[in-house]
Design an enzyme around this catalytic site. Sequence first.
Site, PDB file in Angstrom:
ATOM      1  N   MET A  72     -71.756  -1.801  80.508  1.00  0.00           N
ATOM      2  CA  MET A  72     -71.728  -2.602  81.739  1.00  0.00           C
ATOM      3  C   MET A  72     -73.009  -2.418  82.550  1.00  0.00           C
ATOM      4  O   MET A  72     -73.356  -3.252  83.368  1.00  0.00           O
ATOM      5  CB  MET A  72     -70.509  -2.245  82.588  1.00  0.00           C
ATOM      6  CG  MET A  72     -69.197  -2.649  81.941  1.00  0.00           C
ATOM      7  SD  MET A  72     -67.819  -2.415  83.061  1.00  0.00           S
ATOM      8  CE  MET A  72     -66.514  -2.097  81.882  1.00  0.00           C
ATOM      9  N   GLY A  85     -64.641   5.459  80.711  1.00  0.00           N
ATOM     10  CA  GLY A  85     -64.772   5.513  82.164  1.00  0.00           C
ATOM     11  C   GLY A  85     -63.490   5.076  82.841  1.00  0.00           C
ATOM     12  O   GLY A  85     -62.714   4.273  82.292  1.00  0.00           O
ATOM     13  N   ALA A  86     -63.257   5.629  84.024  1.00  0.00           N
ATOM     14  CA  ALA A  86     -62.046   5.282  84.777  1.00  0.00           C
ATOM     15  C   ALA A  86     -62.376   5.156  86.257  1.00  0.00           C
ATOM     16  O   ALA A  86     -61.545   5.437  87.117  1.00  0.00           O
ATOM     17  CB  ALA A  86     -60.965   6.345  84.543  1.00  0.00           C
ATOM     18  N   GLY A  87     -63.606   4.729  86.560  1.00  0.00           N
ATOM     19  CA  GLY A  87     -64.026   4.532  87.952  1.00  0.00           C
ATOM     20  C   GLY A  87     -63.724   3.109  88.407  1.00  0.00           C
ATOM     21  O   GLY A  87     -62.877   2.419  87.826  1.00  0.00           O
ATOM     22  N   GLY A  88     -64.444   2.680  89.423  1.00  0.00           N
ATOM     23  CA  GLY A  88     -64.186   1.371  90.017  1.00  0.00           C
ATOM     24  C   GLY A  88     -64.356   0.224  89.047  1.00  0.00           C
ATOM     25  O   GLY A  88     -63.542  -0.710  89.026  1.00  0.00           O
ATOM     26  N   LYS A 128     -66.749  -1.535  97.691  1.00  0.00           N
ATOM     27  CA  LYS A 128     -65.730  -2.435  97.143  1.00  0.00           C
ATOM     28  C   LYS A 128     -64.317  -2.069  97.615  1.00  0.00           C
ATOM     29  O   LYS A 128     -63.473  -2.940  97.794  1.00  0.00           O
ATOM     30  CB  LYS A 128     -65.797  -2.456  95.615  1.00  0.00           C
ATOM     31  CG  LYS A 128     -67.042  -3.183  95.093  1.00  0.00           C
ATOM     32  CD  LYS A 128     -67.042  -3.276  93.586  1.00  0.00           C
ATOM     33  CE  LYS A 128     -68.359  -3.847  93.082  1.00  0.00           C
ATOM     34  NZ  LYS A 128     -68.399  -3.960  91.608  1.00  0.00           N
ATOM     35  N   THR A 162     -63.010  13.016  83.590  1.00  0.00           N
ATOM     36  CA  THR A 162     -61.873  13.566  84.343  1.00  0.00           C
ATOM     37  C   THR A 162     -60.622  12.925  83.764  1.00  0.00           C
ATOM     38  O   THR A 162     -60.290  11.774  84.059  1.00  0.00           O
ATOM     39  CB  THR A 162     -62.007  13.229  85.847  1.00  0.00           C
ATOM     40  OG1 THR A 162     -63.308  13.629  86.282  1.00  0.00           O
ATOM     41  CG2 THR A 162     -60.953  13.932  86.665  1.00  0.00           C
TER      42      THR A 162
END
Length: 287
Positions: free
Chosen positions: A215, A127-130, A66, A153
């Site tokens: 998700m 979460g703080a990913g894509g 992405k 993280t």
Amino acid sequence: MTDRYVVAGNPVAHSRSPWIHARFAQLTGHDLEYRRLLVPLGGFADAATRFFADGGKGMNVTVPFKRDAFRFAGYPTLRASRAGAVNTLWIDRGHVHGDNTDGPGLVRDLVANLGWRIAGARVLLVGAGGAARGVLGSLLACRPAALVIVNRTVARARELAALFADDGNTSGCGFAELAGVDAFDVILNGTSASLFNEVPPLPGRLFAGAACYDMAYGDEPTVFLAQAAAAGARSCADGLGMLVEQAAESFLVWRGIRPPTEDVIRELRRGSAGDAQPDAPEQRTTE
Ligand code: NDP
């Protein structure tokens, strides 16, 4: 000539997008072909260049490309630029455009399909990913009272909150900091933990009375949703609806019409798409 579309990823055999778009085409009377494209790691730009040079109309992009797709798109939409990621590419008068439909897809599933309220709600995004970055702008556009991002993280959660600070009341923290925090109305799991049958270390009391969304999705409730239900969640839903709604948004971008999604979600739940992908090796999937 039939318009050609693909979903590009690695792996991609599990993707349900060909089935979903084939159903959308049937339901709207559009003539199109939609296939999977397995792209070698490091080979996204070459594969996308070839696809569009050969007359391809549009491409969905999944893990892990992405961000490559964002760099490839000469003309990203504003929401794709904010997300720094593209899941929908198309060509118009020789120019490659890119959009990110994950955010609108999630919000449509939460609000229109599930009837959950985001406006005025206290929302916890795990979460703080894509995926988290892709949906944050759309969630904040719904005007929640507060949106807390929690991540393993911690620095990534804080960075993400800072990036969207002008869009609403958002902050980032680590799991330990949730000990003294008030309850949330809505908890959204945007981590990939469920794909590995793991759960983020949330205090169990937060689930009680909250609407909980993962998700990730699969044939069985994810471990996150099983934990939430056992801890007294008000309602639980997985990301299958988001999958279909983000696909519908891509279809709208490409074809100028929003396909109906209700039956498609129901059919996927019944396992209809399984017939179209006998080679699917994974139970939990990611788009
Ligand atoms: P990324 O790899 O970009 O990010 C993974 C995130 O999960 C990070 O925040 C990471 O934390 C966190 N994480 C991973 N394992 C654990 C764990 N055991 N405990 C706590 N946190 C963990 O993945 P994506 O953002 O692309 O995908 C996330 C999820 O969203 C996946 O399940 C994917 O299937 C789903 N998704 C669903 C879509 C749909 O249409 N339904 C669309 C897009 C994604 P850290 O930063 O510390 O590493």
